[in-house]
Motif scaffolding. Structure first.
Motif, mmCIF file in Angstrom:
data_model
loop_
_atom_site.group_PDB
_atom_site.id
_atom_site.type_symbol
_atom_site.label_atom_id
_atom_site.label_comp_id
_atom_site.label_asym_id
_atom_site.label_seq_id
_atom_site.Cartn_x
_atom_site.Cartn_y
_atom_site.Cartn_z
ATOM 1 N N LYS A 1 0.832 -1.205 0.000
ATOM 2 C CA LYS A 1 0.000 0.000 0.000
ATOM 3 C C LYS A 1 0.863 1.250 0.000
ATOM 4 C CE LYS A 1 -3.692 2.358 2.526
ATOM 5 N NZ LYS A 1 -3.087 3.687 2.315
ATOM 6 N N PRO A 2 0.727 2.079 -1.057
ATOM 7 C CA PRO A 2 1.352 3.400 -0.951
ATOM 8 C C PRO A 2 0.669 4.149 0.194
ATOM 9 C CG PRO A 2 0.545 2.973 -3.189
ATOM 10 C CD PRO A 2 -0.041 1.922 -2.301
ATOM 11 N N GLY A 3 1.419 4.964 0.927
ATOM 12 C CA GLY A 3 0.882 5.651 2.111
ATOM 13 C C GLY A 3 -0.487 6.256 1.887
ATOM 14 N N LYS A 4 -0.647 6.958 0.752
ATOM 15 C CA LYS A 4 -1.909 7.655 0.501
ATOM 16 C C LYS A 4 -2.780 6.902 -0.495
ATOM 17 C CE LYS A 4 -0.770 11.355 2.858
ATOM 18 N NZ LYS A 4 -1.483 11.622 4.117
ATOM 19 N N ALA B 1 -3.393 15.538 -1.421
ATOM 20 C CA ALA B 1 -3.726 15.402 0.006
ATOM 21 C C ALA B 1 -3.780 16.806 0.608
ATOM 22 C CB ALA B 1 -2.769 14.466 0.709
ATOM 23 N N LEU B 2 -2.860 17.160 1.508
ATOM 24 C CA LEU B 2 -2.925 18.492 2.115
ATOM 25 C C LEU B 2 -1.786 19.386 1.646
ATOM 26 C CD1 LEU B 2 -4.167 17.678 5.732
ATOM 27 C CD2 LEU B 2 -5.470 18.184 3.679
ATOM 28 N N ALA B 3 -1.246 19.075 0.459
ATOM 29 C CA ALA B 3 -0.191 19.918 -0.102
ATOM 30 C C ALA B 3 -0.804 20.982 -1.006
ATOM 31 C CB ALA B 3 0.790 19.071 -0.908
ATOM 32 N N ARG B 4 -0.024 22.038 -1.263
ATOM 33 C CA ARG B 4 -0.443 23.031 -2.244
ATOM 34 C C ARG B 4 -0.362 22.433 -3.639
ATOM 35 N NH1 ARG B 4 2.159 28.662 -0.516
ATOM 36 N NH2 ARG B 4 1.826 28.421 1.719
ATOM 37 N N VAL B 5 -1.085 23.023 -4.544
ATOM 38 C CA VAL B 5 -1.001 22.616 -5.947
ATOM 39 C C VAL B 5 -0.469 23.806 -6.729
ATOM 40 C CG1 VAL B 5 -2.380 22.006 -7.966
ATOM 41 C CG2 VAL B 5 -2.836 20.915 -5.763
ATOM 42 N N ARG B 6 0.498 23.534 -7.607
ATOM 43 C CA ARG B 6 0.988 24.634 -8.426
ATOM 44 C C ARG B 6 0.830 24.315 -9.902
ATOM 45 N NH1 ARG B 6 6.434 24.217 -5.263
ATOM 46 N NH2 ARG B 6 6.911 22.062 -5.683
ATOM 47 N N GLY B 7 0.645 25.365 -10.688
ATOM 48 C CA GLY B 7 0.453 25.224 -12.132
ATOM 49 C C GLY B 7 1.785 25.238 -12.845
ATOM 50 N N ASP B 8 1.735 25.286 -14.167
ATOM 51 C CA ASP B 8 2.972 25.202 -14.941
ATOM 52 C C ASP B 8 3.887 26.398 -14.706
ATOM 53 O OD1 ASP B 8 1.249 26.911 -16.135
ATOM 54 O OD2 ASP B 8 1.438 26.064 -18.154
ATOM 55 N N GLY B 9 3.299 27.540 -14.331
ATOM 56 C CA GLY B 9 4.145 28.704 -14.065
ATOM 57 C C GLY B 9 4.743 28.670 -12.677
ATOM 58 N N GLY B 10 4.420 27.608 -11.905
ATOM 59 C CA GLY B 10 4.949 27.502 -10.553
ATOM 60 C C GLY B 10 4.087 28.240 -9.545
ATOM 61 N N GLN B 11 3.044 28.962 -10.010
ATOM 62 C CA GLN B 11 2.198 29.679 -9.046
ATOM 63 C C GLN B 11 1.268 28.695 -8.344
ATOM 64 O OE1 GLN B 11 1.546 29.367 -12.169
ATOM 65 N NE2 GLN B 11 -0.618 29.613 -12.646
ATOM 66 N N ILE C 1 9.516 6.052 3.058
ATOM 67 C CA ILE C 1 9.966 6.468 4.384
ATOM 68 C C ILE C 1 9.308 7.767 4.836
ATOM 69 C CG2 ILE C 1 11.995 7.347 5.634
ATOM 70 C CD1 ILE C 1 11.863 4.316 5.428
ATOM 71 N N ALA C 2 9.190 8.729 3.929
ATOM 72 C CA ALA C 2 8.694 10.045 4.322
ATOM 73 C C ALA C 2 7.706 10.563 3.298
ATOM 74 C CB ALA C 2 9.856 11.023 4.454
ATOM 75 N N ASN C 3 6.752 11.380 3.775
ATOM 76 C CA ASN C 3 5.785 12.035 2.914
ATOM 77 C C ASN C 3 5.648 13.464 3.403
ATOM 78 O OD1 ASN C 3 3.554 12.187 0.997
ATOM 79 N ND2 ASN C 3 2.257 12.267 2.808
ATOM 80 N N GLY C 4 5.956 14.438 2.533
ATOM 81 C CA GLY C 4 5.956 15.830 2.982
ATOM 82 C C GLY C 4 5.248 16.758 2.024
ATOM 83 N N TYR C 5 4.819 17.908 2.557
ATOM 84 C CA TYR C 5 4.099 18.909 1.769
ATOM 85 C C TYR C 5 4.623 20.304 2.033
ATOM 86 C CZ TYR C 5 0.437 15.310 2.457
ATOM 87 O OH TYR C 5 -0.264 14.145 2.549
ATOM 88 N N HIS C 6 4.572 21.150 1.012
ATOM 89 C CA HIS C 6 4.482 22.576 1.253
ATOM 90 C C HIS C 6 3.002 22.769 1.569
ATOM 91 C CE1 HIS C 6 5.529 26.933 -0.164
ATOM 92 N NE2 HIS C 6 5.192 26.854 1.109
ATOM 93 N N ALA D 1 -13.053 22.011 0.413
ATOM 94 C CA ALA D 1 -13.433 21.416 -0.868
ATOM 95 C C ALA D 1 -12.792 20.035 -1.031
ATOM 96 C CB ALA D 1 -13.009 22.338 -2.013
ATOM 97 N N ARG D 2 -11.528 19.924 -0.619
ATOM 98 C CA ARG D 2 -10.856 18.611 -0.740
ATOM 99 C C ARG D 2 -11.493 17.582 0.191
ATOM 100 N NH1 ARG D 2 -4.364 19.957 -1.255
ATOM 101 N NH2 ARG D 2 -4.578 21.520 -2.891
ATOM 102 N N MET D 3 -11.871 18.021 1.407
ATOM 103 C CA MET D 3 -12.508 17.076 2.337
ATOM 104 C C MET D 3 -13.836 16.576 1.768
ATOM 105 S SD MET D 3 -11.773 18.882 6.013
ATOM 106 C CE MET D 3 -10.313 18.477 6.985
#
Lengths: 188, 306
Positions: free
Chosen positions: A31-34, B181-191, B228-233, B243-245
């Motif tokens: 299972k991937p974490g998410k 998940a709970l990370a930001r989403v950025r477009g092709d311009g990086g915004q 091992i790790a999962n991280g977000y800006h 909206a995501r929830m």
């Protein structure tokens, strides 16, 4: 027929996969974490002996197979089928095809007790006892006293199987054989 | 093993020592960097809505937390400095060589960091705990081969690609927007698309789902084929989070699973203002496993599930 869900998968469980009876060898939870959970499962096809690998979404289920493993005594061959009898006193018999007995046949003689796998009461595979005793019907004359030289020669057993035996073995000797390796163990 | 021997631990004394050392080194690492340890509840009134994570529910209707994320973000919104938590979390039904329903998570949040800065700190910590090595970078698309397809097919392709990475330390970045998940989403311009309401297209629908160019500011660290790790800006926009929830819960309903009541306190905290930050969670038991060269969690946790 009952079904088993992925969380019930255990080594040894008998299930139907693509219409064939299989035994589960190994079940790995992935299972991937998410992400979606999966079960990566290894099966042994009980008819062919081949190992299959399949991936299921966790929570999926597959049909149970009515598979039993029994000790049965080898009675005789009628030329087409090989007949076995239950050893539980019921005298119930089952007829195994040539394909089902193929691996055991080189080693077994009448009255040997084998492990028989029955699917819906039909034998699908027969396993010879780990050790059998068989008579030598043909081999070069034995070299008297040569018990330690370590050389071997071919010998034909009463079943027609040819194995390597020590030089001192003679026609008429009864040998103990390990059927898993197909090797001579000792004189019986 | 007979029932008579069932009381015994599943790990060795050597594994206990390795774990203790790793925990002490972790705490020392954060003390040096002035990141403070917090202990938030493992039992909460609600839990995550994530479609593929199930929370264990107690008899009185509370939920064992699947990560300390919601509580930690409430601390940050209330003015906490950079913080970390090291403790047990729970995920229902996850059991296997690399999974236990209860496991140890290290989660930390860095004020003012973005995902790039946090990846650098993650590699510093891993170097400390497992010894120094180099770190590769791959985008999700280059690892999996695509960002398109059925979610389950992508997840399976991802799991297989991760397992096949071999003995390397690799950061995977640029996840598809629908895996933010709970990370930001950025477009092709990086915004960023999440933080000013513009994430919704002209028709009011979430754009990230279909926008080909949108990627999540999310990373994972894979070591020797193990996540091992999962991280977000971190996303800071409460409207976007709501909206995501809602979208998560729709997916749960579609899959005939119980929805999870959105965490109103987290939403309120985000409305009050979550500071700019990046956060990451690390599976500590898996780190101990790698440190010892073990092949299953059962060998490194004192008492494995089964």
């Amino acid at each position: 027929m009952a079904r088993y869900a992925t969380n019930e998968f255990r080594a040894g469980l008998k299930v139907l996969l693509e219409g064939d009876p299989c035994s589960i060898l190994d079940n790995e939870f992935v299972k991937p974490g998410k992400g979606q959970a999966f079960n990566r499962v290894k099966f042994r096809n009980l008819k062919t002996g081949r190992v299959w690998e399949r991936t299921f979404k966790s929570g999926e289920s597959i049909e149970a197979a009515d598979v039993m493993e029994l000790s049965m005594e080898y009675l005789y061959s009628d030329g087409e089928f090989h007949h076995f009898m239950k050893t539980d006193g019921s005298y119930e018999q089952a007829a195994a095809s040539a394909a089902a007995v193929a691996e055991a046949l080189p080693w077994i003689k009448e009255q040997d007790v084998c492990q028989v796998t029955l699917w819906n009461d039909d034998p699908i595979s027969v396993t010879a006892p780990n050790f059998v005793t068989l008579e030598v019907t043909e081999t070069d004359p034995g070299l008297k006293g040569d018990t330690a030289a370590g050389g071997t020669k071919p010998a034909t057993l009463s079943t027609g199987t040819v194995i390597r035996v020590p030089l001192f073995v003679n026609i008429g000797d009864v040998l103990k054989i390990d059927t898993r390796s197909g090797e001579y163990v000792s004189r019986a | 093993m007979s029932l008579h021997d069932d009381w015994r631990p599943t790990c060795s004394v050597a594994a206990l020592r390795a774990r203790a050392k790793l925990l002490a080194q972790t705490r020392a690492f954060f003390a040096e960097r002035d990141v403070i340890e917090v202990q938030t509840p493992t039992l909460g009134r609600t839990s995550v809505t994530e479609p593929q994570i199930e929370s264990l529910r107690t008899q009185c209707g509370a939920f064992l937390q699947t990560s300390p994320e919601h509580y930690m973000k409430r601390l940050l919104a209330a003015g906490a400095p950079s913080i970390y938590q090291l403790g047990p979390v729970y995920r229902a039904g996850e059991s296997g060589r690399l999974h236990q329903e209860e496991f140890t998570m290290l989660e930390w949040y860095r004020l003012g960091f973005d995902d790039q800065a946090l990846m650098a700190e993650v590699s510093d910590l891993i170097d400390r705990l497992l010894g120094p090595a180099s770190y590769e970078r791959m985008t999700y698309e280059s690892l999996v081969g695509t960002v398109h397809g059925e979610p389950a097919e992508l997840d399976l392709a991802y799991a297989e690609a991760v397992g096949a990475l071999g003995s390397v330390r690799c950061f995977v970045t640029d996840y598809p927007a629908n895996q933010a998940a709970l990370a930001r989403v950025r477009g092709d311009g990086g915004q960023f698309r999440g933080d000013n309401g513009h994430f919704r297209g002209d028709n009011g629908h979430f754009r990230g789902d279909n926008a080909d160019d949108a990627r999540a500011a999310r990373f994972e660290l894979i070591i020797d084929g193990v996540e091992i790790a999962n991280g977000y800006h971190e996303l800071t926009d409460a409207v976007e989070l709501g909206a995501r929830m809602a979208r998560d819960n729709q997916q749960r309903l579609d899959a005939r699973r119980e929805p999870m009541a959105p965490d109103e306190r987290l939403l309120a905290a985000m409305e009050a203002g979550l500071p700019e930050c990046a956060g990451v969670a690390i599976g500590v038991d898996r780190l101990v496993m790698l440190a010892l060269g073990a092949s299953s969690l059962a060998e490194v946790v004192p008492f494995a599930d089964r």
